[in-house]
Design a protein around this motif. Structure first.
Motif, PDB file in Angstrom:
ATOM      1  N   VAL A 153       0.849  -1.193   0.000  1.00  0.00           N
ATOM      2  CA  VAL A 153       0.000   0.000   0.000  1.00  0.00           C
ATOM      3  C   VAL A 153       0.885   1.243   0.000  1.00  0.00           C
ATOM      4  O   VAL A 153       1.604   1.507   0.970  1.00  0.00           O
ATOM      5  N   ASP A 205       0.835   5.375  -2.106  1.00  0.00           N
ATOM      6  CA  ASP A 205       0.155   6.186  -3.111  1.00  0.00           C
ATOM      7  C   ASP A 205       1.054   6.542  -4.296  1.00  0.00           C
ATOM      8  O   ASP A 205       0.586   7.104  -5.275  1.00  0.00           O
ATOM      9  N   ARG A 261       5.603   1.605  -5.347  1.00  0.00           N
ATOM     10  CA  ARG A 261       4.977   0.274  -5.331  1.00  0.00           C
ATOM     11  C   ARG A 261       5.676  -0.675  -6.301  1.00  0.00           C
ATOM     12  O   ARG A 261       5.946  -1.821  -5.977  1.00  0.00           O
ATOM     13  N   GLU A 315      -1.828  -4.796  -4.668  1.00  0.00           N
ATOM     14  CA  GLU A 315      -1.353  -3.441  -4.389  1.00  0.00           C
ATOM     15  C   GLU A 315      -2.551  -2.504  -4.257  1.00  0.00           C
ATOM     16  O   GLU A 315      -3.623  -2.783  -4.795  1.00  0.00           O
ATOM     17  N   ALA A 316      -2.328  -1.401  -3.549  1.00  0.00           N
ATOM     18  CA  ALA A 316      -3.355  -0.356  -3.450  1.00  0.00           C
ATOM     19  C   ALA A 316      -2.661   0.985  -3.263  1.00  0.00           C
ATOM     20  O   ALA A 316      -1.561   1.049  -2.692  1.00  0.00           O
ATOM     21  N   ALA A 364      -7.205  -0.292   0.032  1.00  0.00           N
ATOM     22  CA  ALA A 364      -6.483  -1.285   0.845  1.00  0.00           C
ATOM     23  C   ALA A 364      -7.423  -2.008   1.805  1.00  0.00           C
ATOM     24  O   ALA A 364      -7.389  -3.237   1.933  1.00  0.00           O
ATOM     25  N   LEU A 382       2.684  -1.063   4.501  1.00  0.00           N
ATOM     26  CA  LEU A 382       1.796   0.099   4.458  1.00  0.00           C
ATOM     27  C   LEU A 382       2.545   1.416   4.558  1.00  0.00           C
ATOM     28  O   LEU A 382       3.305   1.636   5.507  1.00  0.00           O
ATOM     29  N   LEU A 428      -1.249   8.391   3.425  1.00  0.00           N
ATOM     30  CA  LEU A 428      -1.999   8.073   2.208  1.00  0.00           C
ATOM     31  C   LEU A 428      -2.933   9.246   1.889  1.00  0.00           C
ATOM     32  O   LEU A 428      -3.307  10.000   2.791  1.00  0.00           O
ATOM     33  N   GLY A 446      -1.850   4.936   6.902  1.00  0.00           N
ATOM     34  CA  GLY A 446      -1.542   3.513   6.933  1.00  0.00           C
ATOM     35  C   GLY A 446      -1.806   2.916   8.305  1.00  0.00           C
ATOM     36  O   GLY A 446      -2.102   1.728   8.434  1.00  0.00           O
ATOM     37  N   VAL A 488      -5.377   1.974   8.341  1.00  0.00           N
ATOM     38  CA  VAL A 488      -5.534   0.749   7.550  1.00  0.00           C
ATOM     39  C   VAL A 488      -5.104  -0.450   8.382  1.00  0.00           C
ATOM     40  O   VAL A 488      -5.799  -1.476   8.438  1.00  0.00           O
TER      41      VAL A 488
END
Length: 213
Positions: free
Chosen positions: A7, A9, A14, A32-33, A39, A53, A57, A62, A65
């Motif tokens: 995860v 942005d 990524r 992936e997100a 996520a 994470l 974001l 994170g 999340v």
């Protein structure tokens, strides 16, 4: 095989992390997100072993999340990835159940090792970080529990003040000299940040009515 979900942005980040981890024989990047919302929706469905994470974001954190997905997948290991060291973010991450916290400047081999470490159920927090966490937890518990800083003897004296006893009567009850009780009361006032005995009595009555006295 360690199943990992990424995860972050930044797509470039990524891709780089996915390529790094995917080149290892024992690690597979399964998803992936780029946002917290995506996520939280995808991680529980894919059930990875480790979630890497990004702390910041575009639509959240994170840490949020981590807290949310671990409530659904308690066995998930969350590895926080961030651009800079931040004690507050680290503290919140640990409170959310994160297993580790690494900077994006980390060497590739160290990141791979970090993923393996948290996947094995171990923590990546060094002793200094752990000590800092425990200290902050103690500070927080003191704020939440006004009596946390008091010794057992001081707590007993607080209860007796709440019953309306004088220092002499408390001394007789506890087999202490009146001067000793006076010292205890002075310490008690200082620890509770109070100036008057009546404040202590009011607190004792309040705690008793709350079922804590």
């Amino acid at each position: 095989m360690i199943r990992v979900f990424l995860v972050d942005d930044h797509e470039v980040v990524r891709r780089g992390v996915a390529a790094l981890l995917g080149s290892e024989d024992d690690i597979e990047v399964i998803g992936e997100a780029g946002t917290a919302e995506s996520a939280i929706a995808r991680i529980p469905a894919l059930k990875p072993d480790v979630a890497v994470l990004d702390v910041r974001l575009p639509d959240g954190s994170g840490v949020d999340v981590c807290r949310e997905v671990r409530s659904r997948l308690p066995g998930l290991a969350c590895l926080m990835l961030t651009s800079y060291a931040d004690d507050d973010a680290l503290f919140e991450a640990v409170m959310a159940g994160a297993s580790g916290y690494v900077l994006k400047q980390i060497h590739g081999s160290d990141l791979v090792g970090a993923v393996r470490t948290v996947a094995a159920g171990q923590s990546l927090l060094d002793p200094q970080t752990t000590a800092s966490m425990l200290s902050r937890l103690r500070d927080r518990s003191r704020k939440e529990d006004p009596l946390a800083a008091l010794s057992d003897q001081e707590r007993h004296i607080l209860e007796l003040i709440g019953e309306g006893l004088t220092n002499r009567q408390i001394g007789e009850r506890m087999f202490l000299a009146e001067k000793t009780v006076k010292n205890y009361v002075s310490n008690l006032l200082a620890k509770l940040n109070m100036q008057r005995r009546t404040q202590v009595a009011a607190m004792a009555a309040r705690l008793k009515s709350d079922g804590r006295g």
